[in-house]
Design an enzyme around this catalytic site. Structure first.
Site, PDB file in Angstrom:
ATOM      1  N   LYS A 129       0.857  -1.196   0.000  1.00 36.43           N
ATOM      2  CA  LYS A 129       0.000   0.000   0.000  1.00 36.43           C
ATOM      3  C   LYS A 129       0.886   1.236   0.000  1.00 36.43           C
ATOM      4  CE  LYS A 129      -2.048   2.630   3.292  1.00 36.43           C
ATOM      5  NZ  LYS A 129      -2.061   3.882   2.536  1.00 36.43           N
ATOM      6  N   GLU A 164       8.833  15.069  16.783  1.00 34.21           N
ATOM      7  CA  GLU A 164       9.288  15.051  15.398  1.00 34.21           C
ATOM      8  C   GLU A 164       8.448  16.078  14.623  1.00 34.21           C
ATOM      9  OE1 GLU A 164       8.471  11.426  13.132  1.00 34.21           O
ATOM     10  OE2 GLU A 164      10.409  11.697  12.170  1.00 34.21           O
TER      11      GLU A 164
HETATM   12  P1  ADP Z   1       1.912  10.386   8.591  1.00 29.78           P
HETATM   13  O1  ADP Z   1       1.226  10.682   9.903  1.00 29.78           O
HETATM   14  O2  ADP Z   1       3.211  11.039   8.462  1.00 29.78           O
HETATM   15  O3  ADP Z   1       1.039  10.512   7.386  1.00 29.78           O
HETATM   16  P2  ADP Z   1       1.449   7.607   8.852  1.00 29.78           P
HETATM   17  O4  ADP Z   1       2.220   6.706   9.739  1.00 29.78           O
HETATM   18  O5  ADP Z   1       0.051   7.903   9.238  1.00 29.78           O
HETATM   19  O6  ADP Z   1       2.320   8.880   8.675  1.00 29.78           O
HETATM   20  O7  ADP Z   1       1.427   7.042   7.365  1.00 29.78           O
HETATM   21  C1  ADP Z   1       2.319   6.114   6.838  1.00 29.78           C
HETATM   22  C2  ADP Z   1       1.543   5.048   6.107  1.00 29.78           C
HETATM   23  O8  ADP Z   1       0.715   4.374   7.050  1.00 29.78           O
HETATM   24  C3  ADP Z   1       0.610   5.562   5.021  1.00 29.78           C
HETATM   25  O9  ADP Z   1       0.629   4.653   3.930  1.00 29.78           O
HETATM   26  C4  ADP Z   1      -0.744   5.532   5.703  1.00 29.78           C
HETATM   27  O10 ADP Z   1      -1.832   5.396   4.825  1.00 29.78           O
HETATM   28  C5  ADP Z   1      -0.608   4.299   6.567  1.00 29.78           C
HETATM   29  N1  ADP Z   1      -1.539   4.246   7.708  1.00 29.78           N
HETATM   30  C6  ADP Z   1      -2.093   5.280   8.380  1.00 29.78           C
HETATM   31  N2  ADP Z   1      -2.895   4.848   9.362  1.00 29.78           N
HETATM   32  C7  ADP Z   1      -2.869   3.477   9.319  1.00 29.78           C
HETATM   33  C8  ADP Z   1      -3.483   2.433  10.084  1.00 29.78           C
HETATM   34  N3  ADP Z   1      -4.314   2.688  11.081  1.00 29.78           N
HETATM   35  N4  ADP Z   1      -3.197   1.157   9.754  1.00 29.78           N
HETATM   36  C9  ADP Z   1      -2.346   0.876   8.757  1.00 29.78           C
HETATM   37  N5  ADP Z   1      -1.739   1.814   7.989  1.00 29.78           N
HETATM   38  C10 ADP Z   1      -1.987   3.101   8.262  1.00 29.78           C
END
Ligand code: ADP
Length: 501
Positions: free
Chosen positions: A189, A397
């Site tokens: 993804k 961060e």
């Molecule tokens: P940021 O807050 O910097 O956007 P994230 O950790 O939320 O960083 O995003 C990194 C990746 O994790 C993206 O591909 C996002 O879609 C995915 N992501 C966000 N929330 C979830 C979740 N609850 N479960 C799995 N993947 C997630």
């Protein structure tokens, strides 16, 4: 149903971008009929709309990956897997102009960075793991006389991979290359704000000749697609790069589903320490690069600079001059140093942390403003001084072009300050005293440490975090341990059973 590719003109170049989910080597429409818009952060205008995956699409992709795994890929000739990766690297090299255009428009990174860091990093990493494919070894052991024992390193199975928006192309490659080299299949993804280069790469994956189902891409949101992957009962391993908060959620989901193996590459708040004997001009250059690379949207960014009191004033002056000379603007211009922040959410978060820094009493020494007259998400390079360890801008961060510069007096004091964080991704030391460099790198609690440089990563060396910056390692030979599992085989040559007469 098939989903078409769309033609988009980026910086005067017409590129074709697939819009579908990539499952079984076909670009298909998502279940539920939804699409989502992808924005250019330099203009805040929509680039195009693509299919938005749903949990049902994850199920379909996992089934395709499972079938590919079981029907030959896992046991295929490793040299053949290596040759497919080499072909993929060649195709990426051939189509680099299109991929770079897509990556720059989608992620907001500068053309200069995409050309000199991201693209060579992606190609180099694919070739590196191509050559690892037939060099994954088990071992034999001296077990009891009359027995013969060895280990096999076997692929884990279907690997879920979730990547972030700061290095969309590079993270895609860091994830898929070692997994494929070792015989795993993939459901990946991309981040919802930067899904385009992964789509383009899937086109090349098909062209390279990877069997259907080997790599599947489900574009979409974290809370739907990402969560479905983390909770899936038939994904054997999940590799994640992103925020510490999301990493924690994923680990919990793995624990409460099928205990899939999880590796996490998470956030950082990396210290960068400048001693008085350092080459000042080099230390300034690397420190500016440390915070300003990709507008600070780098998990290992050197966002806390500690400078010895003897050189504090001269360092601050030279550092400020260099930050002031950074050319912020259109990311396709060859001489631009800093482009926009990647998305509106992140842009707002950075500005609110700058406000928090001011409110908590730090001195805003330079910058701190959004760029006027721009529709996109541009923020000036920003320096805070007079900051203390309890302030948000020192602890959290920021993931933007915002740095704190703090004065220190002794090695002992700076070590305590540098290690006073829940993160442990990276740290840097500038000094000409090699004994001090060795002492410091040993005592800094971080997965990567630099001496007289910053933000340097190479595919042949492992990368990952201590403390809350992660679990496991990317890159190097080390990542192969995360994509293989060890099977022990005991052979009896002539040992009677313990209960034999
Ligand atoms: P940021 O807050 O910097 O956007 P994230 O950790 O939320 O960083 O995003 C990194 C990746 O994790 C993206 O591909 C996002 O879609 C995915 N992501 C966000 N929330 C979830 C979740 N609850 N479960 C799995 N993947 C997630």
């Amino acid at each position: 149903m098939a989903a078409p590719s769309k033609k988009v003109t980026i910086n005067g170049r017409e590129v074709s971008i697939p819009t579908g989910l990539f499952i079984n080597n076909e670009f298909v429409k998502a279940r539920g009929g939804k699409t989502f818009e992808v924005e250019d952060p330099a203009t805040a205008k929509v680039l195009l709309s693509i299919e938005e995956g749903q949990p049902e699409d994850v199920d379909i992709a996992v089934k395709a990956a499972r079938k590919a795994f079981e029907s030959g890929w896992a046991e295929s000739d490793p040299a053949w897997r290596g040759s497919l990766l080499l072909r993929l690297a060649d195709l990426l090299e051939k189509d680099q102009e299109d991929v770079i255009a897509i990556e720059v428009a989608d992620s907001g990174k500068t053309l200069k960075q995409a050309q000199t860091i991201d693209l060579p990093g992606a190609i180099g990493t694919i070739r590196y793991y191509a050559s690892w494919a037939d060099k994954v070894y088990g071992r034999t052991a001296s077990t009891a006389p009359g027995t013969f024992s060895y280990t096999l390193r076997e692929p884990i199975g279907v690997c879920g991979q979730i990547i972030p928006w700061n290095f969309p192309l590079l993270m895609f490659i860091w994830k898929i290359a070692p997994a494929l080299a070792t015989g795993n299949t993939i459901v990946i993804k991309s981040a919802e704000t930067t899904p385009l280069s992964a789509l383009k790469m899937c086109e090349l994956i098909k062209e390279a000749g990877f069997p259907p189902g080997t790599v599947n891409l489900v574009s979409g949101y974290g809370k739907t697609v990402g969560a479905a992957m983390a909770n899936h009962m038939d994904i054997d391993k999940l590799a994640f790069t992103g925020s510490t908060a999301t990493g924690r959620t994923i680990l919990k989901a793995a624990a409460s589903s099928n205990l899939k193996k999880v590796t996490l590459e998470l956030g950082g708040k990396s210290p960068n320490i400048v001693f008085p004997d350092a080459d000042l001009s080099q230390a300034v250059d690397w420190s500016v690069f440390g915070i300003d690379m990709h507008a600070g949207q780098v998990c290992h960014a050197g966002s806390r600079i500690y400078v010895h009191e003897d050189i504090y004033d001269s360092f601050l002056k030279a550092f400020t001059d260099k930050m002031a000379a950074i050319k912020v603007g259109a990311n396709f211009s060859g001489d631009t140093d800093q482009g926009p922040q990647q998305n509106k959410l992140q842009y707002d978060r950075i500005l609110s942390l700058i406000e928090a820094g001011k409110k908590e009493g730090a001195t805003l020494h330079f910058g701190g403003q959004p760029l006027p007259d721009r529709d996109g998400y541009f923020i000036e390079p920003t320096i805070f001084t007079d900051a203390t360890s309890d302030m948000k801008i020192v602890k959290e961060e920021i993931f933007g072009p915002v740095v704190v510069i703090i004065k220190f007096r002794s090695e002992e004091e700076v070590l305590a300050l540098a290690n006073d964080t829940r993160y442990g991704l990276a740290a840097g030391v500038h000094t000409k005293d090699y004994q001090r460099a060795i002492r410091m790198t040993k005592k800094l609690k971080a997965g990567t440490t630099w001496v007289n440089m910053f933000n340097y990563i190479h595919w042949s060396m492992p990368f990952g975090g201590y403390k809350e910056s992660g679990i496991g390692r990317e890159l190097g030979g080390e990542v192969l341990d995360n994509y293989t599992q060890v099977k022990t085989v005991f052979f009896n040559m002539d040992v009677p059973a313990p209960n034999s007469a």
